[in-house]
Design a protein around this motif. Structure first.
Motif, PDB file in Angstrom:
ATOM      1  N   VAL A  20       0.842  -1.206   0.000  1.00  0.00           N
ATOM      2  CA  VAL A  20       0.000   0.000   0.000  1.00  0.00           C
ATOM      3  C   VAL A  20       0.873   1.251   0.000  1.00  0.00           C
ATOM      4  N   ILE A  21       1.942   1.237   0.834  1.00  0.00           N
ATOM      5  CA  ILE A  21       2.832   2.408   0.895  1.00  0.00           C
ATOM      6  C   ILE A  21       3.476   2.647  -0.473  1.00  0.00           C
ATOM      7  N   ALA A  22       3.936   1.564  -1.113  1.00  0.00           N
ATOM      8  CA  ALA A  22       4.546   1.714  -2.436  1.00  0.00           C
ATOM      9  C   ALA A  22       3.527   2.262  -3.426  1.00  0.00           C
ATOM     10  N   PHE A  23       2.289   1.762  -3.328  1.00  0.00           N
ATOM     11  CA  PHE A  23       1.225   2.217  -4.245  1.00  0.00           C
ATOM     12  C   PHE A  23       1.004   3.715  -4.100  1.00  0.00           C
ATOM     13  N   ILE A  24       1.096   4.224  -2.855  1.00  0.00           N
ATOM     14  CA  ILE A  24       0.814   5.642  -2.628  1.00  0.00           C
ATOM     15  C   ILE A  24       2.027   6.499  -2.982  1.00  0.00           C
ATOM     16  N   PHE A  25       3.237   6.018  -2.662  1.00  0.00           N
ATOM     17  CA  PHE A  25       4.396   6.903  -2.770  1.00  0.00           C
ATOM     18  C   PHE A  25       5.057   6.880  -4.136  1.00  0.00           C
ATOM     19  N   LYS A  26       4.930   5.793  -4.883  1.00  0.00           N
ATOM     20  CA  LYS A  26       5.666   5.729  -6.143  1.00  0.00           C
ATOM     21  C   LYS A  26       4.985   6.598  -7.192  1.00  0.00           C
ATOM     22  N   ARG A  27       5.795   7.115  -8.109  1.00  0.00           N
ATOM     23  CA  ARG A  27       5.263   7.973  -9.159  1.00  0.00           C
ATOM     24  C   ARG A  27       5.236   7.270 -10.500  1.00  0.00           C
ATOM     25  N   ASN A  28       6.132   6.290 -10.682  1.00  0.00           N
ATOM     26  CA  ASN A  28       6.177   5.579 -11.951  1.00  0.00           C
ATOM     27  C   ASN A  28       5.028   4.581 -12.017  1.00  0.00           C
ATOM     28  N   ILE A  29       4.279   4.613 -13.119  1.00  0.00           N
ATOM     29  CA  ILE A  29       3.085   3.771 -13.193  1.00  0.00           C
ATOM     30  C   ILE A  29       3.452   2.290 -13.190  1.00  0.00           C
ATOM     31  N   LEU A  30       4.636   1.943 -13.720  1.00  0.00           N
ATOM     32  CA  LEU A  30       5.070   0.542 -13.706  1.00  0.00           C
ATOM     33  C   LEU A  30       5.307   0.066 -12.277  1.00  0.00           C
TER      34      LEU A  30
ATOM     35  N   ASN B 161      11.783   1.887 -22.434  1.00  0.00           N
ATOM     36  CA  ASN B 161      13.019   2.561 -22.055  1.00  0.00           C
ATOM     37  C   ASN B 161      12.776   3.454 -20.834  1.00  0.00           C
ATOM     38  N   ALA B 162      12.117   2.870 -19.835  1.00  0.00           N
ATOM     39  CA  ALA B 162      11.712   3.648 -18.664  1.00  0.00           C
ATOM     40  C   ALA B 162      12.938   4.088 -17.888  1.00  0.00           C
ATOM     41  N   GLY B 163      13.003   5.373 -17.598  1.00  0.00           N
ATOM     42  CA  GLY B 163      14.142   5.906 -16.860  1.00  0.00           C
ATOM     43  C   GLY B 163      13.844   6.034 -15.384  1.00  0.00           C
ATOM     44  N   GLU B 164      14.739   6.707 -14.684  1.00  0.00           N
ATOM     45  CA  GLU B 164      14.555   6.879 -13.246  1.00  0.00           C
ATOM     46  C   GLU B 164      13.369   7.794 -12.964  1.00  0.00           C
ATOM     47  N   GLU B 165      12.775   7.558 -11.801  1.00  0.00           N
ATOM     48  CA  GLU B 165      11.697   8.425 -11.361  1.00  0.00           C
ATOM     49  C   GLU B 165      12.239   9.815 -11.099  1.00  0.00           C
TER      50      GLU B 165
ATOM     51  N   ARG C  79       2.561   5.681 -25.221  1.00  0.00           N
ATOM     52  CA  ARG C  79       2.547   6.059 -26.633  1.00  0.00           C
ATOM     53  C   ARG C  79       1.796   7.377 -26.823  1.00  0.00           C
ATOM     54  N   ASN C  80       0.706   7.547 -26.058  1.00  0.00           N
ATOM     55  CA  ASN C  80      -0.122   8.735 -26.272  1.00  0.00           C
ATOM     56  C   ASN C  80       0.415   9.964 -25.547  1.00  0.00           C
ATOM     57  N   ARG C  81       1.092   9.756 -24.414  1.00  0.00           N
ATOM     58  CA  ARG C  81       1.486  10.910 -23.603  1.00  0.00           C
ATOM     59  C   ARG C  81       2.978  11.046 -23.454  1.00  0.00           C
ATOM     60  N   GLY C  82       3.721   9.996 -23.807  1.00  0.00           N
ATOM     61  CA  GLY C  82       5.166  10.075 -23.736  1.00  0.00           C
ATOM     62  C   GLY C  82       5.717  10.145 -22.334  1.00  0.00           C
ATOM     63  N   THR C  83       4.951   9.715 -21.346  1.00  0.00           N
ATOM     64  CA  THR C  83       5.448   9.740 -19.965  1.00  0.00           C
ATOM     65  C   THR C  83       4.893   8.547 -19.212  1.00  0.00           C
ATOM     66  N   LEU C  84       5.628   8.147 -18.163  1.00  0.00           N
ATOM     67  CA  LEU C  84       5.149   7.083 -17.273  1.00  0.00           C
ATOM     68  C   LEU C  84       4.837   7.641 -15.899  1.00  0.00           C
ATOM     69  N   ASP C  85       5.014   8.955 -15.738  1.00  0.00           N
ATOM     70  CA  ASP C  85       4.803   9.575 -14.432  1.00  0.00           C
ATOM     71  C   ASP C  85       3.319   9.846 -14.233  1.00  0.00           C
ATOM     72  N   VAL C  86       2.756   9.318 -13.149  1.00  0.00           N
ATOM     73  CA  VAL C  86       1.314   9.484 -12.956  1.00  0.00           C
ATOM     74  C   VAL C  86       0.942  10.931 -12.681  1.00  0.00           C
TER      75      VAL C  86
END
Lengths: 100, 167
Positions: free
Chosen positions: A19-29, B79-83, A85-92
């Protein structure tokens, strides 16, 4: 033998860390991985109770949970590829079009 | 009293928790994925400790094998980079993190206390043969449904990840 409560405490700790990881992480993966961690914690509790009660249904449930997790991973990762592909980012933080 | 089983449990539990904490602390997703694989292998050891050989084998093959390979593939493909480090608000850092840890300890403590009377499991082992007869007699319909679910998930993933301009 190891007391069952040890396994249940470990399961609770793992779920909490998920749960903590789910809340604190920013990378969607990584957020997706923390969901898998929580599913694993639940599986541990299932196996512990199955062993304690001498009933195999718990292990059958673990099997089904793993199958559903596999299906979820396939669809979820496809969605993540689409987002990238659509947004070019993995950051939520940057995937917030529902906000406006 | 420190039986060998309890020693093995403590080692595996320490590895599991360390892997989970490492999943949170690592900034690169591939490091998080490798930490998660460590957690899953240690969990398979815990299943073996409880005499659930089939679940342990499935855990290694399906979870640590198939699912995590899928994760690693996607991490490499994108090619996921660092957060990126974003500045979290002061409140989140100085109140949220300690509160989360306190909550975690609290839940673990009360679950431990509430289940302490359960004792340990009876020593007789359940065999994989019993499990398979249960799975293929009583639960044969859900079992067949899962194959259908996998098929639908496969098609869904295929349709989602297909490029629109290719047709």
């Amino acid at each position: 033998m190891v007391p069952t409560s040890y396994f249940l405490v470990l399961s609770a700790v793992l779920f909490g860390l998920g749960v903590i990881a789910f809340i604190f992480k920013r990378n969607i993966l990584t957020i997706f991985m923390s969901i898998e961690l929580m599913l694993n914690a639940v599986n541990l509790a299932f196996v512990s109770f199955s062993r304690l009660l001498g009933q195999l249904q718990g292990q059958v449930f673990v099997f089904f949970v793993i199958v559903v997790a596999a299906a979820e991973a396939a669809v979820g990762l496809a969605i993540i590829i689409l987002i990238h592909r659509n947004r070019g980012t993995l950051d939520v933080e940057n995937v917030d079009s529902l906000k406006d | 009293m420190m039986t060998p089983q309890i020693a093995v449990f403590l080692v595996l539990a320490a590895v599991t928790v360390a892997g989970a904490v490492s999943l949170i602390l690592q900034r690169h997703p591939i490091h998080s994925a490798l930490s998660l694989i460590v957690v899953m292998v240690a969990l398979a050891g815990l299943y073996l400790l409880q005499g659930a050989e089939f679940v342990a084998a499935v855990q290694i093959i399906v979870y640590a094998g198939a699912i995590m390979v899928l994760f690693v593939f996607v991490i490499m493909l994108l090619n996921a980079g660092e957060e990126e480090r974003t500045n979290v608000s002061r409140l989140a850092r100085y109140v949220g993190v300690p509160l989360g840890i306190v909550f975690l300890v609290e839940v673990a403590y009360w679950i431990g206390r509430a289940t302490a009377h359960l004792g340990s499991a009876p020593p007789e082992m359940v065999s994989t043969r019993d499990l398979s007869s249960l799975l293929f007699r009583e639960y044969v319909f859900p079992f067949e449904l899962t194959s259908f679910l996998i098929l639908i998930a496969l098609l869904g993933a295929l349709v989602l990840a297909r490029r629109e301009d290719s047709d």
